[in-house]
Write a protein that holds these residues in place. Structure first.
Motif, PDB file in Angstrom:
ATOM      1  N   TRP A 178      89.921 -31.733  -7.703  1.00  0.00           N
ATOM      2  CA  TRP A 178      89.382 -32.205  -8.980  1.00  0.00           C
ATOM      3  C   TRP A 178      88.987 -33.678  -8.944  1.00  0.00           C
ATOM      4  O   TRP A 178      88.116 -34.093  -9.691  1.00  0.00           O
ATOM      5  CB  TRP A 178      90.395 -31.945 -10.086  1.00  0.00           C
ATOM      6  N   GLU A 179      89.604 -34.446  -8.072  1.00  0.00           N
ATOM      7  CA  GLU A 179      89.205 -35.845  -7.947  1.00  0.00           C
ATOM      8  C   GLU A 179      87.760 -35.960  -7.483  1.00  0.00           C
ATOM      9  O   GLU A 179      87.049 -36.916  -7.828  1.00  0.00           O
ATOM     10  CB  GLU A 179      90.130 -36.560  -6.970  1.00  0.00           C
ATOM     11  N   ASP A 180      87.304 -34.970  -6.713  1.00  0.00           N
ATOM     12  CA  ASP A 180      85.944 -34.992  -6.170  1.00  0.00           C
ATOM     13  C   ASP A 180      85.027 -33.974  -6.844  1.00  0.00           C
ATOM     14  O   ASP A 180      83.937 -33.692  -6.334  1.00  0.00           O
ATOM     15  CB  ASP A 180      85.987 -34.722  -4.661  1.00  0.00           C
ATOM     16  N   SER A 181      85.476 -33.392  -7.969  1.00  0.00           N
ATOM     17  CA  SER A 181      84.646 -32.438  -8.709  1.00  0.00           C
ATOM     18  C   SER A 181      83.961 -33.179  -9.846  1.00  0.00           C
ATOM     19  O   SER A 181      84.552 -33.404 -10.908  1.00  0.00           O
ATOM     20  CB  SER A 181      85.510 -31.292  -9.255  1.00  0.00           C
ATOM     21  N   TYR A 182      82.708 -33.573  -9.618  1.00  0.00           N
ATOM     22  CA  TYR A 182      82.013 -34.457 -10.542  1.00  0.00           C
ATOM     23  C   TYR A 182      81.278 -33.674 -11.624  1.00  0.00           C
ATOM     24  O   TYR A 182      80.673 -32.626 -11.360  1.00  0.00           O
ATOM     25  CB  TYR A 182      81.020 -35.338  -9.783  1.00  0.00           C
ATOM     26  N   HIS A 183      81.356 -34.197 -12.842  1.00  0.00           N
ATOM     27  CA  HIS A 183      80.559 -33.678 -13.936  1.00  0.00           C
ATOM     28  C   HIS A 183      79.150 -34.268 -13.848  1.00  0.00           C
ATOM     29  O   HIS A 183      78.925 -35.238 -13.114  1.00  0.00           O
ATOM     30  CB  HIS A 183      81.202 -34.047 -15.273  1.00  0.00           C
ATOM     31  N   PRO A 184      78.183 -33.700 -14.598  1.00  0.00           N
ATOM     32  CA  PRO A 184      76.838 -34.282 -14.618  1.00  0.00           C
ATOM     33  C   PRO A 184      76.880 -35.767 -14.963  1.00  0.00           C
ATOM     34  O   PRO A 184      77.766 -36.238 -15.682  1.00  0.00           O
ATOM     35  CB  PRO A 184      76.126 -33.461 -15.700  1.00  0.00           C
ATOM     36  N   VAL A 185      75.903 -36.500 -14.477  1.00  0.00           N
ATOM     37  CA  VAL A 185      75.941 -37.955 -14.526  1.00  0.00           C
ATOM     38  C   VAL A 185      76.040 -38.518 -15.935  1.00  0.00           C
ATOM     39  O   VAL A 185      76.597 -39.583 -16.146  1.00  0.00           O
ATOM     40  CB  VAL A 185      74.710 -38.538 -13.796  1.00  0.00           C
ATOM     41  N   MET A 186      75.526 -37.836 -16.940  1.00  0.00           N
ATOM     42  CA  MET A 186      75.562 -38.362 -18.303  1.00  0.00           C
ATOM     43  C   MET A 186      76.793 -37.896 -19.080  1.00  0.00           C
ATOM     44  O   MET A 186      76.873 -38.082 -20.290  1.00  0.00           O
ATOM     45  CB  MET A 186      74.295 -37.944 -19.050  1.00  0.00           C
ATOM     46  N   SER A 187      77.750 -37.293 -18.397  1.00  0.00           N
ATOM     47  CA  SER A 187      78.946 -36.797 -19.075  1.00  0.00           C
ATOM     48  C   SER A 187      79.862 -37.952 -19.477  1.00  0.00           C
ATOM     49  O   SER A 187      79.824 -39.036 -18.895  1.00  0.00           O
ATOM     50  CB  SER A 187      79.717 -35.838 -18.155  1.00  0.00           C
TER      51      SER A 187
END
Length: 398
Positions: free
Chosen positions: A219-228
């Motif tokens: 989860w540390e490396d599970s990124y949300h979309p950039v505008m989240s």
């Protein structure tokens, strides 16, 4: 233009995160006595032989064994049938253990969450309730009722208890319309049942916390979309509430971290209020009010956060998350004089040695905490007369 847009977004994200902290710690809305009285009770769901929530977990469930799969199926079936609006995910990993040689042992973390229907995943901070569901490899046949079958069942009851109120609240909010600046609309709730907490041989940094270490790293490396509003799955956790070793009579729960002492105090206040209202089965009968008010599981409620000493030395599933900056509320039965409950890591940790009223009361306290955090005051069906009759009839059976 791109740089300016990114800078503005970064600034907004920082402001939003700070506002979430203020919203949680300062603008915490206290739940009413009427709502506390209206919280659903588990009934017979914690019966150790036939209870729909607890009894299926009271089996050996070592990672990678049929018992582990059966308990996972129990969780999955519960959420699919009782809580169909929740989303379910599984996070898988494998690891060699001191007893498996070159064989990779599978570990499966169960994840369920519910967010406001209009909110994108990366814009939602979640209260996260956590317990491990695996049992010890040795001694063979170990059940682990307090460790941690009962905590899993407590969380299941709490989530089922608040679900209809969540629906009612979010339906009303949607009908009124909503603003992207309303922080209450960005609050979701999440359950983690983690695998592989127990050591297979001797507790070390590598022989323990298999599922928690894998999930925190992923989860540390599970990124949300950039505008989240939240950068990663990990940063979406607004509070990580870990339940462990709960279900023995007269537990002692200390406050472990100064930064979450306010949340600990809020739960302690709910415990005291539930006792004063006569809503807890582990308290003496209603007429013995003075004695009832002397009982306290969360013993550090009156302490100042300045006097709370960090007790992160208790190794548990919170550590991989805490080391990555997640805020932790650790609910574990530990007395500095007597240590963990006497059945801990023994063959005596069975359903028969659970204290029924204590298990039920923990489920009520976790429900109250979740309801207060999610600001569900006034969204429960209130039938106090029926509840009072049920509670008093159950007390007479003890």
């Amino acid at each position: 233009m791109v740089v300016l847009s990114s800078s503005r977004h970064a600034l907004w994200r920082c402001v939003f995160s700070l506002l979430l902290l203020v919203h949680s710690a300062v603008a915490y809305s206290v739940i009413s006595d009427d709502t506390l009285r209206a919280l659903p009770r588990p009934g017979d769901d914690f019966d150790i032989h036939t209870g729909k929530l607890l009894s299926p977990i009271l089996i050996p469930r070592v990672p990678g064994t049929p018992g582990s799969t059966a308990v996972l199926n129990h969780f999955n079936d519960f959420f699919q049938t009782s809580l169909p609006d929740w989303k379910i995910e599984f996070q898988n990993s494998t690891s060699k253990t001191p007893v498996s040689g070159d064989k990779e042992v599978p570990f499966v973390n169960f994840i369920a969450y519910r967010d406001p229907p209009w909110a994108s995943k990366g814009d939602v901070g979640r209260l996260t309730l956590v317990a491990h569901y695996d049992s010890k490899y040795s001694p063979e046949g170990f059940i682990g009722a307090i460790d941690s079958a009962a905590p899993c069942a407590m969380i299941m009851h709490a989530m089922r208890s608040i679900d209809a109120a969540l629906t009612k609240k979010w339906t009303e909010m949607g009908a009124r319309g909503h603003s992207n600046l309303d922080l209450d609309e960005h609050t979701g709730i999440q359950v983690l049942f983690l695998d592989g907490e127990e050591a297979f041989q001797t507790w070390t940094d590598t022989d323990s916390l298999y599922g928690a270490r894998s999930l925190a790293e992923t989860w540390e490396d599970s990124y949300h979309p950039v505008m989240s509003n939240f950068k990663t799955e990990l940063s979406s956790i607004t509070l990580f509430v870990l339940l462990d070793l709960l279900g023995a009579k007269s537990p002692t729960i200390r406050s472990h971290f100064p930064t979450t002492h306010w949340a600990y105090q809020n739960m302690g206040k709910l415990e005291n209020r539930l006792r004063e209202l006569g809503e807890l089965r582990s308290a003496p009968p209603h007429e013995e009010k003075a004695k009832r008010n002397e009982i306290r599981w969360l013993v550090d409620v009156e302490a100042s956060e300045r006097h709370v000493t960090s007790r992160g030395g208790i190794s548990d599933d919170h550590l991989p998350f805490m080391h990555r900056g997640v805020e932790i509320l650790h609910l574990i039965d530990f007395n500095s004089g007597s240590g963990f409950p006497k059945v801990w890591h023994t063959m005596e940790d069975t359903g028969e040695n659970l204290d029924g009223p204590t298990v039920e009361d923990w489920s009520m306290l976790v429900t109250a905490f979740a309801a207060e955090w999610m600001e569900l005051d006034g969204f429960f069906e209130t039938t106090p007369s029926a509840r009072s009759a049920d509670l008093h009839s159950r007390k007479t059976e003890l």
